[in-house]
Write a protein that holds these residues in place. Structure first.
Motif, PDB file in Angstrom:
ATOM      1  N   ALA A   1      13.743  -0.680   0.224  1.00  0.00           N
ATOM      2  CA  ALA A   1      12.466  -0.990  -0.363  1.00  0.00           C
ATOM      3  C   ALA A   1      11.363  -0.306   0.452  1.00  0.00           C
ATOM      4  CB  ALA A   1      12.234  -2.494  -0.406  1.00  0.00           C
ATOM      5  N   THR A   2      10.269  -0.054  -0.248  1.00  0.00           N
ATOM      6  CA  THR A   2       9.123   0.590   0.387  1.00  0.00           C
ATOM      7  C   THR A   2       8.657  -0.213   1.592  1.00  0.00           C
ATOM      8  OG1 THR A   2       8.484   1.324  -1.828  1.00  0.00           O
ATOM      9  CG2 THR A   2       6.854   1.585  -0.072  1.00  0.00           C
ATOM     10  N   SER A   3       8.613  -1.531   1.460  1.00  0.00           N
ATOM     11  CA  SER A   3       8.121  -2.392   2.551  1.00  0.00           C
ATOM     12  C   SER A   3       9.208  -2.699   3.576  1.00  0.00           C
ATOM     13  CB  SER A   3       7.571  -3.703   1.986  1.00  0.00           C
ATOM     14  OG  SER A   3       8.590  -4.418   1.307  1.00  0.00           O
ATOM     15  N   GLY A   4      10.423  -2.221   3.331  1.00  0.00           N
ATOM     16  CA  GLY A   4      11.534  -2.453   4.248  1.00  0.00           C
ATOM     17  C   GLY A   4      11.934  -1.180   4.953  1.00  0.00           C
ATOM     18  N   VAL A   5      13.032  -0.569   4.493  1.00  0.00           N
ATOM     19  CA  VAL A   5      13.588   0.598   5.167  1.00  0.00           C
ATOM     20  C   VAL A   5      12.606   1.773   5.223  1.00  0.00           C
ATOM     21  CG1 VAL A   5      14.755   1.565   3.109  1.00  0.00           C
ATOM     22  CG2 VAL A   5      15.640   2.043   5.396  1.00  0.00           C
TER      23      VAL A   5
ATOM     24  N   ASP B   1       9.765  -1.034  -4.503  1.00  0.00           N
ATOM     25  CA  ASP B   1       9.603  -2.296  -3.784  1.00  0.00           C
ATOM     26  C   ASP B   1       9.568  -3.429  -4.804  1.00  0.00           C
ATOM     27  OD1 ASP B   1       8.740  -3.108  -0.809  1.00  0.00           O
ATOM     28  OD2 ASP B   1       7.790  -4.481  -2.229  1.00  0.00           O
ATOM     29  N   PRO B   2      10.055  -4.603  -4.437  1.00  0.00           N
ATOM     30  CA  PRO B   2       9.970  -5.731  -5.376  1.00  0.00           C
ATOM     31  C   PRO B   2       8.527  -6.079  -5.752  1.00  0.00           C
ATOM     32  CG  PRO B   2      11.390  -6.285  -3.515  1.00  0.00           C
ATOM     33  CD  PRO B   2      10.754  -4.970  -3.215  1.00  0.00           C
ATOM     34  N   ASP B   3       7.579  -5.741  -4.883  1.00  0.00           N
ATOM     35  CA  ASP B   3       6.167  -6.029  -5.122  1.00  0.00           C
ATOM     36  C   ASP B   3       5.436  -4.709  -5.332  1.00  0.00           C
ATOM     37  OD1 ASP B   3       3.392  -6.559  -4.810  1.00  0.00           O
ATOM     38  OD2 ASP B   3       3.830  -8.348  -3.621  1.00  0.00           O
ATOM     39  N   SER B   4       5.032  -4.430  -6.566  1.00  0.00           N
ATOM     40  CA  SER B   4       4.379  -3.151  -6.877  1.00  0.00           C
ATOM     41  C   SER B   4       3.054  -2.984  -6.149  1.00  0.00           C
ATOM     42  CB  SER B   4       4.189  -3.003  -8.389  1.00  0.00           C
ATOM     43  OG  SER B   4       3.373  -4.043  -8.886  1.00  0.00           O
ATOM     44  N   GLU B   5       2.358  -4.060  -5.875  1.00  0.00           N
ATOM     45  CA  GLU B   5       1.089  -3.959  -5.153  1.00  0.00           C
ATOM     46  C   GLU B   5       1.327  -3.573  -3.691  1.00  0.00           C
ATOM     47  OE1 GLU B   5      -3.078  -4.066  -4.376  1.00  0.00           O
ATOM     48  OE2 GLU B   5      -1.820  -3.645  -6.101  1.00  0.00           O
ATOM     49  N   VAL B   6       2.354  -4.129  -3.072  1.00  0.00           N
ATOM     50  CA  VAL B   6       2.708  -3.747  -1.704  1.00  0.00           C
ATOM     51  C   VAL B   6       3.076  -2.266  -1.672  1.00  0.00           C
ATOM     52  CG1 VAL B   6       4.421  -4.069   0.130  1.00  0.00           C
ATOM     53  CG2 VAL B   6       3.380  -6.058  -0.965  1.00  0.00           C
ATOM     54  N   HIS B   7       3.859  -1.808  -2.638  1.00  0.00           N
ATOM     55  CA  HIS B   7       4.226  -0.390  -2.742  1.00  0.00           C
ATOM     56  C   HIS B   7       2.966   0.469  -2.806  1.00  0.00           C
ATOM     57  CE1 HIS B   7       6.586   3.121  -4.115  1.00  0.00           C
ATOM     58  NE2 HIS B   7       5.581   3.312  -4.973  1.00  0.00           N
TER      59      HIS B   7
ATOM     60  N   GLU C   1      -0.823   4.351  -0.586  1.00  0.00           N
ATOM     61  CA  GLU C   1      -2.202   4.834  -0.627  1.00  0.00           C
ATOM     62  C   GLU C   1      -2.964   4.636   0.679  1.00  0.00           C
ATOM     63  OE1 GLU C   1      -4.226   3.115  -3.989  1.00  0.00           O
ATOM     64  OE2 GLU C   1      -2.753   3.924  -5.421  1.00  0.00           O
ATOM     65  N   LYS C   2      -2.658   3.584   1.419  1.00  0.00           N
ATOM     66  CA  LYS C   2      -3.492   3.244   2.571  1.00  0.00           C
ATOM     67  C   LYS C   2      -2.787   3.302   3.919  1.00  0.00           C
ATOM     68  CE  LYS C   2      -6.364   0.232  -0.255  1.00  0.00           C
ATOM     69  NZ  LYS C   2      -7.745   0.586  -0.070  1.00  0.00           N
ATOM     70  N   VAL C   3      -1.501   3.017   3.959  1.00  0.00           N
ATOM     71  CA  VAL C   3      -0.797   2.917   5.240  1.00  0.00           C
ATOM     72  C   VAL C   3      -0.048   4.207   5.570  1.00  0.00           C
ATOM     73  CG1 VAL C   3       0.918   1.619   6.562  1.00  0.00           C
ATOM     74  CG2 VAL C   3      -0.645   0.408   5.021  1.00  0.00           C
ATOM     75  N   PHE C   4       0.826   4.645   4.677  1.00  0.00           N
ATOM     76  CA  PHE C   4       1.672   5.797   4.964  1.00  0.00           C
ATOM     77  C   PHE C   4       0.903   7.089   5.233  1.00  0.00           C
ATOM     78  CE2 PHE C   4       5.672   4.076   2.571  1.00  0.00           C
ATOM     79  CZ  PHE C   4       5.778   3.057   3.498  1.00  0.00           C
ATOM     80  N   PRO C   5      -0.217   7.365   4.529  1.00  0.00           N
ATOM     81  CA  PRO C   5      -0.914   8.637   4.779  1.00  0.00           C
ATOM     82  C   PRO C   5      -1.412   8.817   6.222  1.00  0.00           C
ATOM     83  CG  PRO C   5      -1.607   7.735   2.678  1.00  0.00           C
ATOM     84  CD  PRO C   5      -0.788   6.662   3.369  1.00  0.00           C
ATOM     85  N   ARG C   6      -1.464   7.759   6.993  1.00  0.00           N
ATOM     86  CA  ARG C   6      -1.864   7.880   8.400  1.00  0.00           C
ATOM     87  C   ARG C   6      -0.810   8.601   9.224  1.00  0.00           C
ATOM     88  NH1 ARG C   6      -3.534   1.611   8.986  1.00  0.00           N
ATOM     89  NH2 ARG C   6      -5.215   1.635   7.471  1.00  0.00           N
TER      90      ARG C   6
END
Length: 193
Positions: free
Chosen positions: A126-130, A154-160, A165-170
């Motif tokens: 999942a996006t929020s996991g592995v 991810d099970p949660d589309s908003e978390v994905h 958009e905000k965390v990974f691009p860093r």
């Protein structure tokens, strides 16, 4: 020139079964694997699984101690085998991890160093996991990172969405599989000129 590898993470039967209705994501993962193979980019599969008796599971680990209590997820079980939609070919490593990050307790880093890989392209569930855990650890290990947004779920589309958009691009380049393919084609065109 960088030396990339595509990581196909937790695309195993017991996890994919919860996301099979997301055909768009499944198709994106399949396309990323096909393109990597065509371009000569190593494909490395990562799964989570435990030894019989769960010696790797601490009672302090909230998520995995539940797995131990319910049973399943051992290395030989159907649930931990790579899903048929992205079956590994001969010579493509299958890395077994014992925690959330693809690096945790696995031989992934040894394989990457042996192949002189310096760039990781991440796909998986999942996006929020592995994906999150592997991205963070890979960034700390100084790998260049691309996350294929539509080849993650991810099970949660908003978390994905927030992660992409905000965390990974860093710490990573976030692209769709099609954008990544265009980037590869552009690099190839520059190299041949």
């Amino acid at each position: 020139m960088n030396h990339p590898a595509l990581l196909v993470m937790d695309m195993q039967n017991g996890i994919v079964s919860r996301f099979q209705e997301n055909q768009t994501m499944m198709n994106a993962v399949q396309k990323s694997v096909e393109v990597a193979r065509q371009k000569g980019i190593p494909v490395i599969f990562v799964r989570v699984a435990f030894s019989e008796g769960y010696p790797e599971v601490s009672p302090k680990n909230k998520a995995f101690s539940q797995v131990q209590q319910m049973g399943g997820m051992t290395v030989s079980e159907y649930a931990t085998q790579i899903h048929e939609s992205v079956q590994p070919r001969t010579g493509e490593p299958i890395v077994t991890k014992y925690r959330v990050s693809a690096f945790a307790g696995s031989n992934l880093e040894v394989i990457l160093r042996a192949k002189q890989i310096d760039t990781l392209i991440l796909t998986g569930i999942a996006t929020s996991g592995v994906v999150l855990s592997t991205l963070r650890e890979a960034a700390d290990k100084d790998f260049a990172i691309t996350v294929l947004e539509d080849a993650c779920a991810d099970p949660d589309s908003e978390v994905h969405r927030v992660l992409m958009e905000k965390v990974f691009p860093r710490q990573a380049t976030v692209q769709t599989v099609d954008e990544w393919v265009k980037t590869l084609d552009s690099i190839h065109a520059q190299e041949t000129n």
